[in-house]
Each structure stands twice: as structure tokens, then as C-alpha cells.
Design an enzyme around this catalytic site. Structure first.
Site, short mmCIF file in Angstrom:
data_model
loop_
_atom_site.label_atom_id
_atom_site.label_comp_id
_atom_site.label_asym_id
_atom_site.label_seq_id
_atom_site.Cartn_x
_atom_site.Cartn_y
_atom_site.Cartn_z
CB CYS A 5 55.12 32.74 -62.34
SG CYS A 5 54.11 32.43 -63.42
NE ARG A 30 54.63 35.80 -55.32
CZ ARG A 30 54.06 36.72 -55.07
NH1 ARG A 30 52.90 37.37 -56.01
NH2 ARG A 30 54.42 37.43 -54.85
CD1 TRP A 79 46.95 32.02 -64.58
CD2 TRP A 79 47.07 30.99 -62.29
NE1 TRP A 79 46.11 31.84 -64.24
CE2 TRP A 79 45.91 31.05 -63.03
CE3 TRP A 79 47.35 30.94 -61.06
CZ2 TRP A 79 44.77 31.61 -62.61
CZ3 TRP A 79 46.11 30.45 -60.68
CH2 TRP A 79 44.55 30.95 -60.94
CG ASN A 105 56.35 36.42 -63.39
OD1 ASN A 105 55.04 36.13 -63.70
ND2 ASN A 105 56.41 37.54 -62.15
N GLY A 106 55.53 36.36 -66.14
CA GLY A 106 54.61 37.36 -67.35
C GLY A 106 54.94 36.95 -68.98
CD GLU A 489 35.99 46.27 -49.76
OE1 GLU A 489 36.21 45.84 -50.81
OE2 GLU A 489 36.55 43.95 -48.99
CE LYS A 493 37.98 41.47 -49.88
NZ LYS A 493 37.46 42.03 -50.38
CD GLU A 496 37.66 39.36 -53.26
OE1 GLU A 496 37.03 39.95 -52.51
OE2 GLU A 496 38.52 39.13 -54.27
CG HIS A 512 16.04 57.08 -58.46
ND1 HIS A 512 15.90 57.46 -59.37
CD2 HIS A 512 16.64 56.60 -57.31
CE1 HIS A 512 15.23 58.70 -57.90
NE2 HIS A 512 16.15 58.22 -57.17
CE LYS A 615 46.49 39.39 -51.92
NZ LYS A 615 45.22 40.01 -51.52
C1 AGP Z 1 39.87 42.06 -53.87
O1 AGP Z 1 39.62 40.75 -52.12
C2 AGP Z 1 39.75 41.19 -55.00
N1 AGP Z 1 41.34 40.37 -55.16
C3 AGP Z 1 40.81 42.28 -56.53
O2 AGP Z 1 39.58 42.87 -56.12
C4 AGP Z 1 41.89 43.73 -56.08
O3 AGP Z 1 41.56 44.10 -54.83
C5 AGP Z 1 42.34 44.06 -57.04
O4 AGP Z 1 42.37 43.31 -58.10
C6 AGP Z 1 43.35 45.54 -57.35
O5 AGP Z 1 44.25 44.34 -56.41
P1 AGP Z 1 45.63 45.32 -56.31
O6 AGP Z 1 44.91 46.08 -54.85
O7 AGP Z 1 47.02 43.78 -56.01
O8 AGP Z 1 45.58 45.95 -57.00
#
Ligand code: AGP
Length: 620
Positions: A5, A30, A79, A105-106, A489, A493, A496, A512, A615
């Protein structure tokens, strides 16, 4: 999935409403689904407005029926976790007959028990949120403490379990906002005759770049004259000031089509800024680790802990740590590590990697390891975040604010920080020679220019390739050695932000099982090891390319300049500059970031805020 938040607080001579709203606007990335503000006006009346939806809904509402001007205020974007995104469940929550406002927040884990206790004493509630329970409890304590807001706040937060940042103000105390934090971020902006609170510095960086980060279980009271920080028992505590190293413009898109595009373009400087000040005369010396040699001489193993992309950076870093620090390294997903009853001892160094420094899975794993005697070091991109505060040492990446949900520049900065750490530890332990260091330092310092070269020479081609492949149903990624985590990675991406099924494999795994997936037209990216530095692995991967090409795969190869062996088997060849054996990952990942962005753009998707994602994942 719970995002972070947004929280803003202000006390000073200026009307707080516009400061609160613009502060919340800088925290928009966020992800949130409701917003609200509360203001104490000149004649000491507290006004509050909150609406479900984006900030625009709140702004329109305030334009139609303005709140009276006031110079004390708090603001929040929520959120939804407990209770849906409705006007009623939005923050701020009021109590004490509308004279007290609270934002949070939390998650307050013991809110049900507290609510039952308050109901039994005759309290009433308007919403189903845990936050309102905190507000009603605070009102109760406020009356019990004869109107002393700080004392009431201390006794209230001392009764809360869970992770929270809490802000409150009472109309009997214009010019005062109190805040507390536990496992959730809160930073203070120090102005001239005015002070600010925020869930991160973006909330107030347009007004001041002087900041304070308060620690775990600490309370802050801000007035225009100053800032008081105490623990939950009321004892004053020292907190260290810091200068925010980027300006408000850095947090804006700056003319880019998306934050992600801006951040990919910043990958060279993210690496350069992470290196800056940490190498000299061919050696690595990380200033933040000065005097902490004991953290590195007394260990017999390193555990790297992270989630998502940060974990892939950790997997790349493992090769460097074992190469230069000569310490056994395991890389673990934070959410798995904590529940497998791991063997830990003071000889274990836990290196956490987190861009936000607020990922609950990673934070809880770090706390778990620390409670069991391990040393902890945080690699983080956010000053004042929670995970660094839980660590014995911090190595910040200096990638600047990363706003897009898909992490790009922070990823290359994390790998850079891990390489610097590996060389720093290797030097302290006498495990790496001066020549090895000098060679590695020269390589690290050359990376920004090489990434720039790729962006200049490949970005357009890769974006065009992505357009051609926009209707792909699935894309595979193959890599080997340090290229394997880059395959993972690249797949993440793509998943995502374009929502296409994608999977990364170790190239050696093909026979395999995964080769069964290959059918005519199946797109496969292959990250090819350098023929110069890794000739054996290079030839094995070229054989893999032949095997999948023979079955009709559409092969896009990422290969070093001058590597001719791949040409007969590749449909597309994306060139990257020559680099040392461990340095290819920092280059090979760049076309994959560009590709994911290009494909999502071709599909007309929201690049910065992909569906279902936040995020920072601040709930487990
Ligand atoms: C990465 O593109 C993603 N948004 C996600 O995997 C992210 O790397 C993961 O949630 C870790 O976030 P952090 O680096 O803020 O801990």
C-alpha cells in the site's frame, strides 16, 4: 497477491491535500484499488474522504465537494487484503467519533481477538477491516491515556501482531502525525519547517531528499518543528539519516512509453552505479563491508535466499561466489527454505537478494535464519527497506527506483553486486589472486559499455522479432552453466508481462524429457556459451541446437560476436559482445528483457502493471 500500500503523511505550513495526493500519485505503481486522505483543518476539525478505485476517482470527488484546507494530513492507497475494495473498507479509518484517523499497510494478525474484546466493551464497527480494529483500539487507549496520542499509540501498537505500518492523527493535536512500523516500510522526509512520512521515499522526494529510516518496532512522531523516534516502550532511539540518491524525475517515466522501457534503457548505468566506489587499483573493496571481515572469514558456506527474478540472480551469483570466494554456495527459494527445517549455524552466511527489500517470503526467511544463528547480508535496491534492517550487513544495488513490476535493471544490478561481493569475500579470505581480481574488475567495469552496445545494435531487431512472434503459444529457453539461470529469467519475463506459457531449461536436460516438447515451429531461445572461454560447453549446446532444429524448432540464438558455429542451425542470431566466462549472463539477458517487452507491447498489454502481479509481494 498483496501489493504494497502507499502511505503519505505531512505536517507543516502548507495545505496538505495536494501534497498528500501528489505523494500518493508517486506511489501508484505499487498497485492499489482504493485511496483516501484525512486532513485536520485550521479550526481543528478532522475531514476525511476515501473512494474505491484509482486516485482520479478521489480527486474528482474532492473537486466536487472539497475538504477544508488543513496543514496536517495523512493519505493512503490500499490493496485489498481483509475485505474487498469498497469505499467503506478504504483508508483512512476513523474512530473516537470521527476525531481520530488511522491508515495502515500490512496485516494485523490478531485483529479478530482484539475486535471481540472491543465489541464486548461496547465498540461498534463500520467495516470488516483489520485496520478499523486498530483505529477503535487506539481511540480506546487515547481516552484511557487522557488524550496523550503518543502514549495511546505506543500501547496500541504494542498489542498488535503481524506486519504493519500504522499512521494516526487526532484533531485535538493539529500539527502531529504519529507512525509505527513492524516488518513493513516507513521512512521520514525531513523538510524545512515541515516533515513527511512515506511508505517509501517516492512519497516526498519532490519536497526533500533528506530522509530517516526508522527501525523494527519503532514509533515516530512528526511535527513541523521536528521528529521524535522511540521504541514501543517510549525510549528514544538513534536513527541514521540518509540522502535519497535519486530525484522525483527518476521516479517518473521521463517520456518513455513504459517504466519497463525506461528501466531496460538504464541497465548500463544500473551496473555502473552499483560498481561505483567499490573498485580501485584492480581490487574490489565494498565500503559498507568495512570492518565486517569477520562475517566472511568465519563462514564455511553461503546460502543465497530470494524469490523470482532475484533468485535467478542468485543462481548466477553462485558461480561467481564459488569461483572467487571458494565457499560452497546453495541458492534457495525463500518460501521453500523456511519450511524445510534447514541445518543452520553461525558458520553459514545467508545472503538475501531483494529489489524491494519488503518481500515477505524473503524477510521471513532471513529472520528465521538469523534466529538460528546464521549471519545475514542483504543485497537490496531500496534504502530504508525492511530486509536490510534485519541484516548484519547491507550491499545496496544502485539501480535507482524500479517501478515496473517486471524487474530488469535491478536484476543486472543484483548480479553485479553478487560479483563484487564474491571478489570482496575472496580478497578477505585470501582465496582469489590479485591477477584474478584485476581481470574480473576490468570485466565488470566493461559491462555497462557492452550492455549499451546491445541496446544500440539489437533492440530494434529483437523488438521486430517479438512482433513476428506475437501470436506464439509457448516459447522455450535453453541455457547452460551461468546461462541456465538466464534461460529461467527470460521465461519468467515473458510469462510475467505477455501471459504466454514459457519455460527455461538447462540445455543438458533436453534429452531427459523436454525435447518431447519440440515440434515444427516451436520457438526456442538458446543462450550459447562463449566458444572462446567455454569451448566444450559451447560445442555441446551447438549439438543441442542441431537436435531441436532437426525436429522443426524455430531457433533464436544468443551468441557471442564471431561465433560462426551457430550459423548453420539458427533461424535468428542475436549477437552479444565478447565477455569473460562469468560475464555473459549480464549481456545475454538484455535481448530477453527487450523481447518480453516487445511481445507484450505487440499484444497491447499493460507493460508496467501486468495482471495479478504486484511490484512487491508483501504477504506470504
Ligand atoms: C520479477 O520480474 C518479478 N516481479 C518477481 O519475480 C520479483 O523478482 C520477486 O517478487 C522478488 O521481488 P524482490 O526482488 O523485491 O524481493
Amino acid at each position: 497477491m498483496g501489493g504494497m500500500c502507499g502511505i503519505v503523511g505531512y505536517v507543516g505550513p502548507r495545505p496538505s491535500e495536494s501534497i498528500l495526493l501528489s505523494g500518493l500519485a508517486r506511489l501508484e505503481y505499487r498497485g492499489y484499488d482504493s485511496a483516501g486522505i484525512a486532513v485536520i483543518d485550521a479550526d481543528g476539525t478532522l475531514g476525511m474522504r476515501k473512494r474505491a478505485g484509482k486516485l482520479g476517482v478521489l480527486r474528482d470527488d474532492l473537486a466536487r465537494t472539497p475538504l477544508p484546507d488543513g496543514t496536517t494530513g495523512i493519505g493512503h492507497t490500499r490493496w485489498a487484503t481483509h475485505g474487498g475494495p469498497t469505499d467503506q473498507n478504504a483508508h483512512p479509518h476513523l474512530a473516537d467519533d470521527g476525531r481520530l484517523a488511522v491508515i495502515h499497510n500490512g496485516i494485523i494478525e490478531n485483529f479478530a481477538a482484539l475486535k471481540a474484546e472491543l465489541l464486548a466493551s461496547g465498540a461498534t464497527f463500520l467495516s470488516e477491516t483489520d485496520t478499523e480494529v486498530a483505529a477503535v483500539l487506539l481511540a480506546h487507549e487515547y481516552r484511557a491515556n487522557g488524550g496523550d496520542l503518543e502514549a495511546a499509540f505506543r500501547s496500541t501498537v504494542s498489542r498488535l501482531d503481524g506486519a504493519f505500518t500504522l499512521l494516526a492523527m487526532h484533531q485535538e493535536h493539529p500539527g502531529l502525525v504519529v507512525g509505527a512500523r513492524r516488518n513493513s516500510p516507513l521512512v521520514i522526509g525531513l523538510g524545512d519547517g515541515e516533515n513527511f512520512l512515506g511508505s517509501d521515499v517516492a512519497a516526498f522526494v519532490e519536497h526533500t531528499r533528506s530522509a530517516l529510516a526508522i527501525g523494527q518496532d519503532q514509533i515516530v512522531a512528526i511535527t513541523p518543528e521536528g521528529v521524535r523516534v522511540t521504541d514501543f516502550d517510549g525510549n528514544a532511539v538513534e536513527v541514521e539519516p540518509f540522502q535519497v540518491t535519486w530525484d522525483a524525475a527518476a521516479a517518473e517515466k521521463g517520456g518513455w512509453s513504459s517504466f519497463m522501457a525506461k528501466e531496460v534503457s538504464e541497465e548500463p548505468e544500473a551496473v555502473a552505479n552499483t560498481v561505483r566506489g567499490r573498485t580501485h587499483d584492480g581490487i574490489v573493496e565494498i565500503p559498507e563491508l568495512e570492518g565486517l571481515d569477520g562475517l566472511f572469514t568465519g563462514i564455511h558456506r553461503i546460502l543465497v535466499i530470494a524469490c523470482g527474478t532475484a533468485a535467478y540472480a542468485g543462481q548466477v551469483g553462485k558461480y561467481a561466489l564459488e569461483q572467487w570466494a571458494r565457499v560452497p554456495v546453495d541458492v534457495e527459494l525463500a518460501h521453500e527454505f523456511r519450511y524445510r527445517d534447514p541445518v543452520l549455524d553461525p558458520g553459514t552466511l545467508v545472503v538475501s537478494i531483494s529489489q524491494s527489500g519488503e518481500t515477505m517470503d524473503t524477510l521471513m526467511a532471513v529472520k528465521y535464519a538469523r534466529e538460528r544463528g546464521a549471519k545475514t547480508l542483504s543485497i537490496c535496491n531500496t534504502q530504508g527497506a525492511t530486509i536490510p534492517r534485519e541484516s548484519d550487513a547491507i550491499v545496496y544495488t544502485h539501480a535507482g527506483p524500479e517501478v515496473a513490476v517486471a524487474s530488469t535493471k535491478a536484476f543486472v544490478a543484483q548480479i553485479t553486486a553478487l560479483y563484487l561481493l564474491a571478489l570482496h569475500i575472496g580478497r578477505v579470505r585470501g582465496a582469489v589472486t590479485a591477477e584474478q581480481q584485476a581481470t574480473a574488475v576490468a570485466e565488470i567495469e566493461a559491462v555497462p559499455g557492452k550492455i549499451s552496445w546491445i541496446l544500440e545494435h539489437q533492440q530494434e531487431r529483437v523488438t521486430q522479432l517479438a512482433r513476428w512472434m506475437a501470436d506464439s503459444r509457448s516459447v522455450l529457453f535453453l541455457g547452460r552453466h551461468v546461462g541456465f539461470p538466464i534461460a529461467l529469467e527470460g521465461a519468467l519475463k515473458l510469462k510475467e508481462i505477455s501471459y504466454i506459457h514459457a519455460e527455461g531449461f538447462a540445455a543438458g536436460e533436453l534429452k531427459h524429457g523436454p525435447i518431447a516438447l519440440i515440434e515444427p515451429g516451436q520457438p526456442v531461445f538458446v543462450i550459447v556459451p562463449s566458444p572462446v572461454h567455454s569451448p566444450v560447453l559451447h560445442d555441446k549446446v551447438v549439438s543441442n541446437i542441431q537436435e531441436i532444429r532437426a525436429r522443426g524448432a524455430r531457433v533464436i540464438v544468443i551468441a557471442e560476436e564471431g561465433d560462426a558455429a551457430v550459423l548453420p542451425f539458427a533461424d535468428e542470431v542475436l549477437r552479444i559482445p565478447l565477455a569473460g566466462p562469468l560475464f555473459e549472463p549480464l549481456l545475454a539477458v538484455v535481448p530477453l528483457h527487450v523481447f518480453a517487452m516487445g511481445l507484450a507491447t505487440a499484444r497491447g498489454l499493460d507493460i508496467d502493471q501486468p495482471r495479478n502481479l504486484a511490484k512487491s509481494v508483501t504477504v506470504e
